[in-house]
Design an enzyme around this catalytic site. Structure first.
Site, PDB file in Angstrom:
ATOM      1  N   SER A   1       0.858  -1.189   0.000  1.00 27.62           N
ATOM      2  CA  SER A   1       0.000   0.000   0.000  1.00 27.62           C
ATOM      3  C   SER A   1       0.888   1.230   0.000  1.00 27.62           C
ATOM      4  CB  SER A   1      -0.887  -0.007   1.256  1.00 27.62           C
ATOM      5  OG  SER A   1      -1.494   1.247   1.466  1.00 27.62           O
TER       6      SER A   1
ATOM      7  N   LYS B   1       1.895  -2.615   7.140  1.00 28.97           N
ATOM      8  CA  LYS B   1       2.416  -2.590   5.775  1.00 28.97           C
ATOM      9  C   LYS B   1       3.910  -2.286   5.747  1.00 28.97           C
ATOM     10  CE  LYS B   1      -1.287  -3.685   3.496  1.00 28.97           C
ATOM     11  NZ  LYS B   1      -1.347  -4.938   2.717  1.00 28.97           N
TER      12      LYS B   1
ATOM     13  N   TYR C   1      -2.709  -0.168  10.425  1.00 34.01           N
ATOM     14  CA  TYR C   1      -2.574  -0.633   9.043  1.00 34.01           C
ATOM     15  C   TYR C   1      -1.236  -0.209   8.453  1.00 34.01           C
ATOM     16  CZ  TYR C   1      -3.756  -1.224   4.078  1.00 34.01           C
ATOM     17  OH  TYR C   1      -3.770  -1.578   2.751  1.00 34.01           O
TER      18      TYR C   1
END
Length: 223
Positions: free
Chosen positions: A126, A143, A139
């Site tokens: 991402s 990542k 999150y």
């Protein structure tokens, strides 16, 4: 044809990647058992591969049936929108368990099959794995960790091709949840289409054997 196993294949980007790879690969569609996963499997005439990324024992047992695997695409993931002060330890554990530990466990379980095929692992990361995003604390951390695992895998397994794709925001259900958290109206035109990112993944996978694509960064074009 070579075989590709895709996690998170029941919908969104995972299903789009399945469509992009179907002409060139035999598919194994991995995910939690669901009507959505069954529908994607029926569409491509592909078997499902029941997968629970939080259950390391079941991952190892499932992997034993694969002697060789040409491509593993890590697409499954979760996100809990929230700034640091709003987040909870439980959300951090859940995010890291799926996005990092689950990906590690599956890769380790399939490593013998990937080595046998001199295969390729593709991580769908991402933009948050390069620059932390406001409102996506856990999150973003997951990542960044996934990025480090991919680079470690590449360094430690030189017979494998290891690629990371860093898409910007994609028109998916996850994006709708994030946009709702941000209090904004949802406009799909502002985001990448799943099919666009899937085509990039297919291009990475079908790179001629003398090439090794380490990273691809793609962002939505300004309107």
């Amino acid at each position: 044809m070579p075989t590709a196993l895709i996690t998170g294949a029941s919908r969104g980007l995972g299903a789009a990647i399945a469509a992009a790879l179907a002409p060139t690969h035999t598919l194994l569609l991995a995910g939690r058992p669901s009507a959505d996963l069954d529908a994607v499997a029926e569409r491509f005439g592909a078997p499902t591969w029941p997968l629970e990324l939080t259950d390391a024992d079941s991952i190892e047992a499932s992997a034993e049936v694969l002697a060789e695997l040409d491509v593993l695409v890590h697409c499954a993931g979760v996100a809990y929108p929230g700034r640091v002060a709003e987040s909870t330890p439980e959300e951090w554990r859940a995010t890291l368990e799926v996005n990092v530990v689950g990906a590690v466990a599956l890769t380790l379980a399939l490593l013998p099959a990937l080595r046998a095929a001199r295969g390729q692992v593709v991580f769908i990361n991402s933009g948050s794995g390069r620059n932390p995003s406001p409102g996506l604390a856990s999150y973003s951390a997951s990542k960044f960790a996934l990025r480090a695992f991919a680079e470690s895998l590449r360094a430690d397994e030189p017979t494998l091709r290891v690629s990371t794709v860093y898409p910007g925001r994609i028109d998916t259900d996850m994006q709708r949840d994030l946009t709702a958290y941000e209090g904004r109206d949802y406009d799909p035109a502002r985001f990448l289409k799943p099919e666009t990112v899937a085509q990039i993944v297919a291009d990475v996978v079908t790179t001629p054997p003398d090439g090794d694509v380490h990273e691809v960064v793609v962002r939505p074009r300004p309107r």
